[in-house]
Each structure stands twice: as structure tokens, then as C-alpha cells.
Design an enzyme around this catalytic site. Structure first.
Site, mmCIF file in Angstrom:
data_model
loop_
_atom_site.group_PDB
_atom_site.id
_atom_site.type_symbol
_atom_site.label_atom_id
_atom_site.label_comp_id
_atom_site.label_asym_id
_atom_site.label_seq_id
_atom_site.Cartn_x
_atom_site.Cartn_y
_atom_site.Cartn_z
ATOM 1 N N ARG A 101 0.741 -1.218 0.073
ATOM 2 C CA ARG A 101 0.005 -0.063 0.087
ATOM 3 C C ARG A 101 0.768 1.197 0.025
ATOM 4 N NH1 ARG A 101 -5.362 1.518 3.434
ATOM 5 N NH2 ARG A 101 -6.093 0.058 1.801
ATOM 6 N N HIS A 128 -7.042 1.005 -6.660
ATOM 7 C CA HIS A 128 -7.454 -0.200 -5.514
ATOM 8 C C HIS A 128 -8.068 -1.395 -6.115
ATOM 9 C CE1 HIS A 128 -7.910 -1.208 -1.520
ATOM 10 N NE2 HIS A 128 -8.555 -0.409 -0.860
ATOM 11 N N GLN A 131 -9.755 -4.068 -3.678
ATOM 12 C CA GLN A 131 -11.134 -3.588 -3.232
ATOM 13 C C GLN A 131 -12.299 -3.946 -4.120
ATOM 14 O OE1 GLN A 131 -11.961 -1.753 -0.044
ATOM 15 N NE2 GLN A 131 -14.001 -2.787 -0.830
ATOM 16 N N ASP A 224 -17.535 6.657 -1.788
ATOM 17 C CA ASP A 224 -16.256 6.747 -1.128
ATOM 18 C C ASP A 224 -16.110 8.061 -0.521
ATOM 19 O OD1 ASP A 224 -13.798 5.877 -0.273
ATOM 20 O OD2 ASP A 224 -12.782 6.293 -2.116
ATOM 21 N N CYS A 264 -16.368 1.255 0.313
ATOM 22 C CA CYS A 264 -15.017 0.541 0.927
ATOM 23 C C CYS A 264 -14.672 0.478 2.116
ATOM 24 C CB CYS A 264 -13.884 0.980 0.077
ATOM 25 S SG CYS A 264 -13.625 2.694 -0.233
ATOM 26 N N ARG A 292 -12.917 -8.926 1.291
ATOM 27 C CA ARG A 292 -11.714 -8.620 0.919
ATOM 28 C C ARG A 292 -10.643 -9.735 1.255
ATOM 29 N NH1 ARG A 292 -9.782 -3.359 1.169
ATOM 30 N NH2 ARG A 292 -7.669 -4.311 0.518
HETATM 31 N N1 CP Z 1 -11.143 -0.068 2.180
HETATM 32 C C1 CP Z 1 -9.943 -0.073 2.716
HETATM 33 O O1 CP Z 1 -8.722 -0.358 1.926
HETATM 34 O O2 CP Z 1 -9.921 -0.243 4.058
HETATM 35 P P1 CP Z 1 -8.586 0.073 4.837
HETATM 36 O O3 CP Z 1 -7.956 1.395 4.457
HETATM 37 O O4 CP Z 1 -8.842 0.171 6.482
HETATM 38 O O5 CP Z 1 -7.577 -1.064 4.647
#
Ligand code: CP
Length: 307
Positions: A101, A128, A131, A224, A264, A292
Site C-alpha cells: 500500500r 485500489h 477492493q 467513497d 469500501c 476482502r
Molecule cells: N477499504 C480499505 O482499503 O480499508 P483500509 O484502509 O482499512 O485498509
């Protein structure tokens, strides 16, 4: 050649369908696949905060017989004292896969170009894709199929989630509608890529500034946060710019009567979505959060054994 998953179209339509079918199998039989038996280690690198991604990848690697090694980039050499390329070469000698990430998408591309183990994007400034695999799995579970269904995303149409919805849902053969105010529209190149994919899969792509047009008759509706990680200084301006985009009961009523709502997470009730909608009967956000785990396990099995 090593396959990576950096953006949604790194899986072809057939491959995406295979991963989603495998996710359904693994959800029913969580320990049926053991690609990391040994145990092998998977590096999970976080440049940004996370709850769902960290937990789901850590649990997923363990379920697949491996050891998750969570690396907080603040306390590692990556990006400060050591290049991405050198880090990639060090990690490939000791881990079976790298999940990262990060901020700039180019960093992921550099990591992938310098390692022989699969690299997975667990969120970048541009995409992403993990997701979206979870979201597609959730829609498939609730709607029975993806191809031909209408998906509407309302909110920041220029962010990583919008980009991934455009590409990922088009790959699944869905009719993708994306709505955002002026100044928050998707990049032309991403829309063009999604449109080209949709032409092959039987889907379609439309971009709107009017949220009511985008949501009308939709089978699945998503939004989002209006203020993504790193944009906190712009918070007041963004909240003003997104006036009229809150998915409340009135807006949701324009979707199909049996439409589902996705987010998400984390969510900000009263901003991008009302509490009535996100905590209401059409919301499938807890299935989505759980998925997920199942979608990412399927992806890791596919990259380790089937790619
Ligand atoms: N949706 C998502 O990526 O959640 P986090 O940021 O908690 O990993």
C-alpha cells in the site's frame, strides 16, 4: 514470466472471472488451498494506515499456509535509505509475494519490474484493485451475476476507487456509471481504457456530473469518502464541492428497488452517505468488508499457482 496485480486490467475478463469463482470456493472451504505451505512468508508493506487491508491480507496469508510479515515503511529503509529496486531484490530472496500500500503508482511498477515474485497493489494513488475484486464478489453473491448489471459510483470520480471501478467493472461486463462534480471527473485515459474493455465484454461506460442520472435504475450503488488519505487540508473545500452527492434515502430511491449499497470503508456518515442508507436494509458493507479476505486469498492462490 511472473504475473503481478497492480491495476484492475492486469487480469483479463476470463482471469477475473476465474479469480472470483475461486473466491466463492475458498469462502466455502477456507483452508482448501495452501500455496504458501512451508510456511512461506508474504511481505505486507504499508506506507499508509489500514484496517481492512492489513487484517484481510494477514489472515489470508495465514489461511493459505504462510506467514504474513507486516512491514511499516516508517520503520524500514524503503524509500528513504534504499531504493524501491534494491528493496525488491532483497525481498524476492526471502518472500513468496509482496503486497504494498503506497502513494505513487510508479513505485509499484518499479517494484514489479525488479522482482521475480508477484507484487500486489493494496492501494495506490491511482488504483485500489483488491477492493474492486471484493466488491465484484459481493455484487455477484447478491445479484447472481455481474455481466449486464448496472453499477453506479457517485462521489470523487477522479480518485483511485473511481478508476478501479471503471476498469474492474468494465472487465466484468457491467454497465458502469461514474458521477462526480466538475473538477472531480475521471482522467480521459482511464475512461478510454474502460470503454475499450467494455466494448469487448458487452458492458458500457458513462460519466456524469448529475448524480441522479447516474443512479437511475442501478443494480448496485457505491461511494467513497470525499476526503481521501493525504487530502485532509482540502477537507472544507471538498465537502462544499460535493454538495448534492450524499447518497441519502431520496437519492437511493432512484436506483432499482432491489439495489444494493456498497462502501469500501471507512465511511463518514452524513457526508458521502446518510446513516439511514449505510446502516439500512440495502447496505451490504459488512459482506463487502469480509469479502476482502476471500477475494485476496483467491488472487494470491491464482498468482502463486495458476498464472
Ligand atoms: N477499504 C480499505 O482499503 O480499508 P483500509 O484502509 O482499512 O485498509
Amino acid at each position: 514470466m511472473t504475473r503481478h496485480f497492480l491495476q484492475d486490467d492486469d487480469l483479463s475478463p476470463a482471469e477475473q472471472a476465474e479469480v472470483l469463482d475461486l473466491a466463492i470456493e475458498l469462502k466455502a472451504k477456507p483452508y482448501a488451498a495452501r500455496p504458501f505451505e512451508g510456511p512461506k512468508t508474504v511481505a505486507l508493506i504499508f506506507d499508509k494506515t489500514s484496517t481492512r487491508t492489513r487484517v484481510s491480507f494477514a489472515v489470508g496469508v495465514a489461511d493459505l499456509g504462510g506467514v504474513p510479515l507486516i512491514i511499516d515503511s516508517q520503520t524500514s529503509q524503503l524509500g528513504k535509505k534504499e531504493s524501491v529496486a534494491d528493496t525488491a531484490r532483497v525481498l524476492e530472496r526471502q518472500v513468496a509475494a509482496i503486497v504494498w500500500r503506497t502513494y505513487a503508482h510508479a513505485g509499484l511498477e518499479e517494484m514489479a519490474a525488479n522482482t521475480t515474485v508477484p507484487v500486489i497493489n493494496s492501494l495506490s494513488d491511482d488504483y485500489h484493485p483488491c477492493q474492486i475484486l471484493a466488491d465484484l464478489l459481493t455484487i455477484k453473491e447478491h445479484k447472481g451475476a455481474l455481466a449486464g448489471k448496472t453499477f453506479a459510483y457517485l462521489g470523487d470520480a477522479s480518485n483511485n476507487m473511481a478508476n478501479s471501478y471503471l476498469i474492474g467493472c468494465a472487465t466484468a461486463g457491467m454497465h458502469v456509471r461514474i458521477a462526480g462534480p466538475a473538477g472531480y471527473q475521471p482522467a480521459a485515459g482511464v475512461v478510454a481504457r474502460a470503454t475499450a474493455i467494455a466494448a469487448e465484454t458487452g458492458g458500457s461506460v458513462e460519466v456524469f456530473t448529475d448524480p441522479k442520472l447516474a443512479i437511475a435504475g442501478a443494480d448496485a450503488v457505491a461511494t467513497d469518502t470525499w476526503v481521501s488519505m493525504g487530502q485532509e487540508a482540502e477537507s472544507a473545500q471538498r465537502i462544499a464541492d460535493f454538495a448534492g452527492y450524499t447518497i441519502d434515502a431520496d437519492l437511493m430511491a432512484l436506483a432499482a428497488a432491489d439495489a444494493i449499497f456498497l462502501h469500501c470503508l471507512p465511511a463518514y456518515r452524513g457526508f458521502e452517505v446518510s446513516a439511514e442508507v449505510i446502516d439500512g436494509p440495502q447496505s451490504v458493507i459488512w459482506d463487502e468488508a469480509e469479502n476482502r479476505l476471500h477475494a485476496q486469498k483467491a488472487l494470491m492462490v491464482w498468482l502463486a499457482e495458476r498464472a
